[in-house]
Scaffold this active site. Structure first.
Site, PDB file in Angstrom:
ATOM      1  CB  SER A   1      -0.870  -0.038   1.258  1.00 17.54           C
ATOM      2  OG  SER A   1      -1.115   1.255   1.746  1.00 17.54           O
ATOM      3  CB  SER A   2       0.394   4.650  -1.323  1.00 20.24           C
ATOM      4  OG  SER A   2      -0.881   4.897  -0.768  1.00 20.24           O
ATOM      5  CB  CYS A   3       0.003   3.638   4.268  1.00 20.68           C
ATOM      6  SG  CYS A   3       0.137   1.899   4.690  1.00 20.68           S
TER       7      CYS A   3
ATOM      8  CE1 TYR B   1      -2.563  -3.296   5.714  1.00 18.29           C
ATOM      9  CE2 TYR B   1      -1.822  -1.240   4.737  1.00 18.29           C
ATOM     10  CZ  TYR B   1      -2.366  -2.497   4.597  1.00 18.29           C
ATOM     11  OH  TYR B   1      -2.714  -2.961   3.347  1.00 18.29           O
TER      12      TYR B   1
ATOM     13  CG  HIS C   1     -10.543   3.914   2.175  1.00 18.00           C
ATOM     14  ND1 HIS C   1     -10.463   2.565   1.899  1.00 18.00           N
ATOM     15  CD2 HIS C   1      -9.640   4.140   3.165  1.00 18.00           C
ATOM     16  CE1 HIS C   1      -9.554   2.007   2.672  1.00 18.00           C
ATOM     17  NE2 HIS C   1      -9.036   2.935   3.446  1.00 18.00           N
TER      18      HIS C   1
ATOM     19  CE  LYS D   1      -0.177  -5.170   3.337  1.00 17.13           C
ATOM     20  NZ  LYS D   1      -0.354  -6.420   2.584  1.00 17.13           N
TER      21      LYS D   1
END
Length: 323
Positions: free
Chosen positions: A118-120, A147, A190, A151
């Site tokens: 994910s971009s996070c 999270y 979201h 990742k």
């Protein structure tokens, strides 16, 4: 650095492919894409059939089924509230899933694995657009670091197995996704599905206005999940590099533009009101997907078309089921 020559994924239509997390937004899109592309031997397991956090169960599954390819789209996901409330679950469950699947896939002779993140994973104050090289260059966004850390560990695990075992494990990092099978829950969805639901309910109730938090000025990037699925098949076939790959649309919209577009697609005729006393969040979040573009992949679904398709799905699968 530990790059390999890609195999022949596109020509192996009867190879066993395990798509982990096939019921989610991402996994279900990947299954649709593989089926449309003529793959005939997909191995799918629901959570009740196979608990990916259970190491022994995962080991037994791989030793019995022996898939040739694995796409790891299973994860525990949630918004800011969920991440703040259940940080232990977010780090532990995701680490368990990844560690079990990646290790068993390697030990049971899987040819290639694609891990999705994910971009996070990127630092809170990463340069914009965010290149792959921004990873681990600064502190994370505190609200979802549990999270994100899991990742990042997944990316590093794929790289470590590549270095030590010369095993073809790659990672893709998608931007904000939307599309059918998204979560339209009123509390923990979201921004895009939340807006769609609110405009739909306002239209159904003949409301005069919809109030949206913030000024509408932040810039965001959205990718239709069918485009992500297409990119996953592309990466399985064409990419065997060490570094993770960003998967974005490269198209930015302000939250205001997004809200106007969703309002138009839904057909809400009332007013759109911005509550500027509420926070805006990060002013800009865009991924640099030039690496993927240079490999020869570009997205195909425009935001307007993607929103139309998503709203049609919402009407058929969320609204009608409630009735």
């Amino acid at each position: 650095m530990a790059d390999m020559k890609p195999g022949s994924f596109m020509s192996e239509k009867s190879a066993k492919i395990f798509v982990a997390g096939h019921r989610g937004l991402v996994g279900s899109a990947i299954v649709r894409k593989l089926q449309e592309s003529g793959y005939t031997n997909l191995i799918l397991r629901t959570h009740s059939e196979l608990d990916l956090t259970n190491q022994a169960a995962v080991e037994t599954f791989f030793s019995t089924e022996k898939p040739a390819y694995v796409i790891l789209a299973a994860a525990k996901v949630g918004g800011i509230h969920a991440n703040n409330t259940y940080p232990a679950d977010f780090i532990a469950v995701n680490l368990q899933i990844q560690t079990n699947v990646i290790h068993s896939a390697y030990t049971h002779g899987v040819k290639k694995l694609l891990f999705l993140g994910s971009s996070c994973i990127y630092p809170k104050f990463a340069p914009q657009p965010i290149p792959e090289s921004a990873l681990l260059t600064g502190p994370l966004e505190p609200t979802n670091e549990w999270y994100a850390i899991a990742k990042i560990a997944g990316i590093k695990m794929c790289q470590a197995y590549r270095i030590q075992h010369q095993w073809d494990a790659i990672s893709g990092m998608p931007t904000n996704l939307y599309g059918q099978n998204d979560n339209f829950h009123p509390e923990n969805s979201h921004v895009l599905p939340a807006l769609m639901r609110r405009f739909h309910e306002a239209k159904a109730n003949n409301a005069e206005e919809v109030v949206v938090w913030g000024s509408g000025s932040p810039l965001r990037e959205f990718l239709h999940v069918d485009d992500l699925a297409d990119a996953c098949v592309f990466l399985m076939d064409k990419y065997s590099g060490f570094e993770h790959v960003n998967v974005g649309s490269g198209v930015e919209v302000t939250i205001k533009e997004l809200a106007e577009l969703v309002k138009e697609v839904v057909g809400f005729e009332g007013k759109l009101v911005w509550d500027c006393s509420k926070p805006d969040g990060t002013p800009r979040k865009l991924m640099d997907s030039s690496k993927l573009a240079s490999l020869g992949w570009t997205p195909k679904v425009s935001l307007r078309d993607g929103l139309r398709q998503t709203y049609d799905w919402y009407l058929e699968n969320v609204v009608q089921k409630k009735q």
